[in-house]
Design a protein around this motif. Structure first.
Motif, PDB file in Angstrom:
ATOM      1  N   LYS A 272      38.869 -71.296  36.494  1.00  0.00           N
ATOM      2  CA  LYS A 272      39.527 -71.807  37.680  1.00  0.00           C
ATOM      3  C   LYS A 272      40.646 -70.809  38.325  1.00  0.00           C
ATOM      4  CE  LYS A 272      39.431 -76.375  35.864  1.00  0.00           C
ATOM      5  NZ  LYS A 272      40.094 -77.652  35.216  1.00  0.00           N
ATOM      6  N   ALA A 273      41.119 -69.763  37.639  1.00  0.00           N
ATOM      7  CA  ALA A 273      41.961 -68.806  38.280  1.00  0.00           C
ATOM      8  C   ALA A 273      41.244 -68.056  39.115  1.00  0.00           C
ATOM      9  CB  ALA A 273      42.919 -68.234  37.123  1.00  0.00           C
ATOM     10  N   GLY A 274      39.891 -67.801  38.661  1.00  0.00           N
ATOM     11  CA  GLY A 274      39.257 -66.760  39.499  1.00  0.00           C
ATOM     12  C   GLY A 274      39.300 -65.170  38.726  1.00  0.00           C
ATOM     13  N   VAL A 275      39.831 -65.035  37.638  1.00  0.00           N
ATOM     14  CA  VAL A 275      40.046 -63.920  36.969  1.00  0.00           C
ATOM     15  C   VAL A 275      39.450 -63.777  35.496  1.00  0.00           C
ATOM     16  CG1 VAL A 275      42.355 -63.664  38.221  1.00  0.00           C
ATOM     17  CG2 VAL A 275      42.157 -64.609  35.697  1.00  0.00           C
ATOM     18  N   GLY A 276      39.300 -62.600  35.033  1.00  0.00           N
ATOM     19  CA  GLY A 276      38.893 -62.273  33.745  1.00  0.00           C
ATOM     20  C   GLY A 276      40.231 -61.927  32.769  1.00  0.00           C
ATOM     21  N   ILE A 277      39.779 -61.814  31.592  1.00  0.00           N
ATOM     22  CA  ILE A 277      40.964 -61.609  30.578  1.00  0.00           C
ATOM     23  C   ILE A 277      41.639 -60.336  30.822  1.00  0.00           C
ATOM     24  CG2 ILE A 277      39.279 -60.761  28.887  1.00  0.00           C
ATOM     25  CD1 ILE A 277      42.338 -63.053  28.227  1.00  0.00           C
ATOM     26  N   LEU A 278      41.008 -59.440  31.150  1.00  0.00           N
ATOM     27  CA  LEU A 278      41.488 -58.194  31.368  1.00  0.00           C
ATOM     28  C   LEU A 278      42.429 -57.948  32.591  1.00  0.00           C
ATOM     29  CD1 LEU A 278      39.068 -55.612  29.406  1.00  0.00           C
ATOM     30  CD2 LEU A 278      41.337 -56.729  28.740  1.00  0.00           C
ATOM     31  N   ASP A 279      42.259 -59.178  33.667  1.00  0.00           N
ATOM     32  CA  ASP A 279      42.846 -59.039  34.664  1.00  0.00           C
ATOM     33  C   ASP A 279      44.472 -59.396  34.663  1.00  0.00           C
ATOM     34  OD1 ASP A 279      40.646 -58.093  36.616  1.00  0.00           O
ATOM     35  OD2 ASP A 279      40.337 -60.231  36.439  1.00  0.00           O
ATOM     36  N   LEU A 280      44.552 -59.979  33.151  1.00  0.00           N
ATOM     37  CA  LEU A 280      46.291 -60.339  32.908  1.00  0.00           C
ATOM     38  C   LEU A 280      46.870 -59.239  32.541  1.00  0.00           C
ATOM     39  CD1 LEU A 280      45.130 -63.613  30.784  1.00  0.00           C
ATOM     40  CD2 LEU A 280      45.633 -63.383  33.232  1.00  0.00           C
ATOM     41  N   ASP A 281      48.333 -59.540  32.724  1.00  0.00           N
ATOM     42  CA  ASP A 281      49.145 -58.279  32.308  1.00  0.00           C
ATOM     43  C   ASP A 281      49.736 -58.548  31.105  1.00  0.00           C
ATOM     44  OD1 ASP A 281      48.852 -56.559  35.059  1.00  0.00           O
ATOM     45  OD2 ASP A 281      49.613 -58.230  35.861  1.00  0.00           O
ATOM     46  N   LEU A 282      49.735 -59.797  30.864  1.00  0.00           N
ATOM     47  CA  LEU A 282      50.289 -60.140  29.303  1.00  0.00           C
ATOM     48  C   LEU A 282      49.734 -61.382  28.959  1.00  0.00           C
ATOM     49  CD1 LEU A 282      53.728 -61.896  29.400  1.00  0.00           C
ATOM     50  CD2 LEU A 282      52.776 -60.571  31.389  1.00  0.00           C
ATOM     51  N   VAL A 283      49.996 -61.753  27.787  1.00  0.00           N
ATOM     52  CA  VAL A 283      49.598 -63.216  27.081  1.00  0.00           C
ATOM     53  C   VAL A 283      50.650 -63.367  26.085  1.00  0.00           C
ATOM     54  CG1 VAL A 283      48.081 -64.153  25.658  1.00  0.00           C
ATOM     55  CG2 VAL A 283      46.921 -63.047  27.519  1.00  0.00           C
ATOM     56  N   GLU A 284      51.183 -64.570  26.162  1.00  0.00           N
ATOM     57  CA  GLU A 284      51.885 -65.359  24.910  1.00  0.00           C
ATOM     58  C   GLU A 284      50.770 -66.046  24.353  1.00  0.00           C
ATOM     59  OE1 GLU A 284      55.164 -65.169  23.936  1.00  0.00           O
ATOM     60  OE2 GLU A 284      55.248 -63.108  25.122  1.00  0.00           O
ATOM     61  N   THR A 285      50.653 -65.914  22.980  1.00  0.00           N
ATOM     62  CA  THR A 285      49.754 -66.710  22.459  1.00  0.00           C
ATOM     63  C   THR A 285      50.114 -67.372  21.096  1.00  0.00           C
ATOM     64  OG1 THR A 285      47.205 -66.960  21.776  1.00  0.00           O
ATOM     65  CG2 THR A 285      48.482 -64.960  20.755  1.00  0.00           C
ATOM     66  N   HIS A 286      49.521 -68.200  20.589  1.00  0.00           N
ATOM     67  CA  HIS A 286      50.030 -69.074  19.485  1.00  0.00           C
ATOM     68  C   HIS A 286      49.826 -68.640  18.144  1.00  0.00           C
ATOM     69  CE1 HIS A 286      51.396 -73.245  18.261  1.00  0.00           C
ATOM     70  NE2 HIS A 286      50.997 -72.887  17.096  1.00  0.00           N
ATOM     71  N   ASP A 287      50.715 -67.766  17.619  1.00  0.00           N
ATOM     72  CA  ASP A 287      50.743 -67.014  16.254  1.00  0.00           C
ATOM     73  C   ASP A 287      51.226 -67.717  15.359  1.00  0.00           C
ATOM     74  OD1 ASP A 287      52.884 -65.971  17.777  1.00  0.00           O
ATOM     75  OD2 ASP A 287      53.050 -64.529  16.385  1.00  0.00           O
ATOM     76  N   CYS A 288      51.162 -68.951  14.949  1.00  0.00           N
ATOM     77  CA  CYS A 288      51.808 -69.647  13.902  1.00  0.00           C
ATOM     78  C   CYS A 288      51.533 -68.961  12.679  1.00  0.00           C
ATOM     79  CB  CYS A 288      51.274 -71.088  13.872  1.00  0.00           C
ATOM     80  SG  CYS A 288      49.542 -71.491  13.845  1.00  0.00           S
ATOM     81  N   ALA A 365      53.857 -56.999  35.436  1.00  0.00           N
ATOM     82  CA  ALA A 365      53.704 -58.097  35.278  1.00  0.00           C
ATOM     83  C   ALA A 365      53.450 -58.985  36.397  1.00  0.00           C
ATOM     84  CB  ALA A 365      55.010 -58.766  34.289  1.00  0.00           C
ATOM     85  N   GLU A 366      52.399 -59.349  36.781  1.00  0.00           N
ATOM     86  CA  GLU A 366      51.977 -59.967  37.911  1.00  0.00           C
ATOM     87  C   GLU A 366      51.214 -61.166  37.442  1.00  0.00           C
ATOM     88  OE1 GLU A 366      50.023 -57.293  40.596  1.00  0.00           O
ATOM     89  OE2 GLU A 366      51.754 -56.440  41.012  1.00  0.00           O
ATOM     90  N   LEU A 367      50.512 -61.352  36.434  1.00  0.00           N
ATOM     91  CA  LEU A 367      49.446 -62.267  35.920  1.00  0.00           C
ATOM     92  C   LEU A 367      49.794 -62.390  34.472  1.00  0.00           C
ATOM     93  CD1 LEU A 367      47.654 -64.044  37.824  1.00  0.00           C
ATOM     94  CD2 LEU A 367      45.684 -62.508  37.011  1.00  0.00           C
ATOM     95  N   ALA A 368      49.820 -63.869  34.169  1.00  0.00           N
ATOM     96  CA  ALA A 368      50.193 -64.018  32.635  1.00  0.00           C
ATOM     97  C   ALA A 368      49.341 -65.123  32.161  1.00  0.00           C
ATOM     98  CB  ALA A 368      51.850 -64.434  32.363  1.00  0.00           C
ATOM     99  N   GLY A 369      48.885 -65.002  30.751  1.00  0.00           N
ATOM    100  CA  GLY A 369      48.258 -65.947  30.209  1.00  0.00           C
ATOM    101  C   GLY A 369      49.071 -66.565  29.011  1.00  0.00           C
ATOM    102  N   ILE A 370      48.916 -67.807  28.887  1.00  0.00           N
ATOM    103  CA  ILE A 370      49.655 -68.533  27.732  1.00  0.00           C
ATOM    104  C   ILE A 370      48.534 -69.323  27.047  1.00  0.00           C
ATOM    105  CG2 ILE A 370      51.332 -70.408  27.081  1.00  0.00           C
ATOM    106  CD1 ILE A 370      52.406 -69.410  30.236  1.00  0.00           C
ATOM    107  N   PHE A 371      48.635 -69.287  25.853  1.00  0.00           N
ATOM    108  CA  PHE A 371      47.810 -70.191  24.849  1.00  0.00           C
ATOM    109  C   PHE A 371      48.696 -70.890  23.760  1.00  0.00           C
ATOM    110  CE2 PHE A 371      45.287 -71.169  20.859  1.00  0.00           C
ATOM    111  CZ  PHE A 371      44.768 -72.029  21.343  1.00  0.00           C
ATOM    112  N   ASN A 372      48.536 -72.307  23.807  1.00  0.00           N
ATOM    113  CA  ASN A 372      49.514 -73.135  22.974  1.00  0.00           C
ATOM    114  C   ASN A 372      48.553 -74.183  22.369  1.00  0.00           C
ATOM    115  OD1 ASN A 372      52.178 -75.471  23.425  1.00  0.00           O
ATOM    116  ND2 ASN A 372      51.569 -74.273  21.529  1.00  0.00           N
ATOM    117  N   MET A 373      48.660 -74.391  21.069  1.00  0.00           N
ATOM    118  CA  MET A 373      47.929 -75.184  20.286  1.00  0.00           C
ATOM    119  C   MET A 373      48.343 -76.136  19.557  1.00  0.00           C
ATOM    120  SD  MET A 373      45.516 -72.908  17.472  1.00  0.00           S
ATOM    121  CE  MET A 373      46.459 -72.180  16.050  1.00  0.00           C
ATOM    122  N   GLY A 374      47.913 -77.350  19.231  1.00  0.00           N
ATOM    123  CA  GLY A 374      48.228 -78.225  18.325  1.00  0.00           C
ATOM    124  C   GLY A 374      47.328 -78.630  17.238  1.00  0.00           C
ATOM    125  N   GLY A 375      47.883 -78.544  15.981  1.00  0.00           N
ATOM    126  CA  GLY A 375      46.877 -78.600  14.826  1.00  0.00           C
ATOM    127  C   GLY A 375      46.260 -77.166  14.844  1.00  0.00           C
TER     128      GLY A 375
END
Length: 389
Positions: A272-288, A365-375
């Motif tokens: 939907k964003a029209g990008v690939g994962i390596l187009d991102l400059d950073l990711v905040e992900t859910h490292d519980c 830092a122009e494009l960021a990805g975020i992944f948050n999960m429940g359970g």
């Protein structure tokens, strides 16, 4: 929908064991500070969503009713309480975005908060077990027990990669040194994280204490606005895409180490964003747990299944790597107050895009990805953010 919603302001308390503050005070602190940061008035807010997991962590429920106690201008503002396990914060953000993008609101506030340390530590595993399918998965170790089983299943299939998990923990603790909001601002060192010891015992299955996120108190808030309104304010961080994908709750109904819901969420959000994962400059992900970050490398497309452990060994997700992951320290070191986490992750990413991250700031830092999960990858949320103004 009327267009993309934008983040125009935020607030974040320190995360940690906050003895002299309750859930009401946590919420009020970030409401007040986020309004000031956005440069608006409380009376400008048309809708509010308050994300608090609670479920026995504190006696005060109906947290959406607390907003106007210290902000009388919010007295007649529609407010709801939302809960979606560890993705509660992202559920609050989506609720506000839905109100804005449907045209029902111009400006809204999403709040995530949790007071976890007000109950005896021995009760925490039981309370958190409500986020799993208790008919099959209830165990005395709570979610650590669930992820201990997931970790062992991965090791049984792909080999013991405890060293890679230790590297993830060490990376995130080093990153948290620059985060003034982090629960643990201490470089634990790879050697300590990689050894079972009296101070770093096994907690569940192969998981050591350093593989597990902290029990934390804290809150965070975002002010969101429609794009036209955002352009007239101090800053505007736009959601280029945002996706939620749910999967079966029982692990028995799916491959527990495939994180298929997370993978689908990433695929849809990137498309939907029209990008690939390596187009991102950073990711905040859910490292519980460190295992979760490793599995999420595979889910987001940094590695094929069974090879997520290679990503950290190659240094690709370090602060100076190909795709910095959890520059804030992640849940592992920043802390994991359940309801606050999803909002906190968006604040950390927005700070980077607005060049307001202080000592955490990445040079690009122009494009960021975020992944948050429940359970255990049941409710999966991915956001792709970019700076509009």
């Amino acid at each position: 929908m009327s267009g993309h919603a934008c983040i125009v302001g935020w607030a974040h308390t320190p995360f940690g064991k906050l003895d002299n503050i309750d859930i009401e005070e946590l919420i009020q602190a970030v409401v007040r500070d986020s309004i000031a940061h956005a440069g608006i008035q409380a009376s400008d807010i048309d809708f509010a969503a308050v994300g608090v997991y609670n479920n026995g962590l504190n006696p005060q429920g109906f947290e959406a009713g607390l907003l106007s106690l210290h902000q009388p201008d919010l007295r007649f503002t529609p407010a709801v309480h939302v809960e979606n396990a560890c993705a509660t914060g992202s559920a609050a953000i989506h609720s506000v975005m839905d109100a804005i993008e449907s045209g029902r609101a111009r400006i809204g506030i999403a709040i995530g908060a949790e007071k976890m340390t007000g109950v005896p530590p021995t009760r925490i595993p039981e309370i958190l077990s409500s986020g799993c399918y208790r008919k099959e998965e209830d165990n005395p170790l709570g979610f650590a027990g669930i992820f201990g089983q997931i970790t062992q299943a991965y090791f049984d299939r792909y080999g013991d990669h405890s060293h890679s998990l230790a590297q993830i923990a060490a990376k995130n603790h080093i990153n948290a040194l620059a985060n003034p909001y982090a629960h643990v601002r201490r470089d634990l060192g790879l050697e300590f994280c990689d050894q079972v010891s009296e101070k770093n015992p096994l907690v569940a299955g192969p998981l050591r204490r350093t593989d597990c996120s902290m029990v934390s108190d804290g809150a965070a808030a975002l002010i969101l606005a429609d794009e036209e309104t955002a352009r007239a304010l101090r800053r505007a961080i736009r959601f280029r895409s945002r996706v939620q994908v749910n999967d079966f709750m029982p692990l028995s109904r799916r491959d527990p180490i495939a994180f298929e819901g997370a993978h689908r969420a990433w695929q849809q959000a990137l498309s939907k964003a029209g990008v690939g994962i390596l187009d991102l400059d950073l990711v905040e992900t859910h490292d519980c747990f460190t295992t979760a970050e490793m599995l999420e490398y595979e889910a987001m497309g940094l590695a094929p299944r069974g090879e997520g452990w290679k990503v950290i060994l190659e240094g690709r997700t370090r602060k100076d790597g190909q795709l910095p992951v959890n520059v804030s320290g992640g849940l592992k070191a920043r802390g994991h107050p359940l309801g606050a986490t999803g909002v906190s992750m968006h604040v950390m990413a927005a700070m980077q895009l607005a060049q307001e991250a202080g000592d955490m700031q990445l040079p690009q830092a122009e494009l960021a990805g975020i992944f948050n999960m429940g359970g255990a990858a049941v409710a999966n949320y991915v956001s792709i953010l970019e700076r509009l103004k």
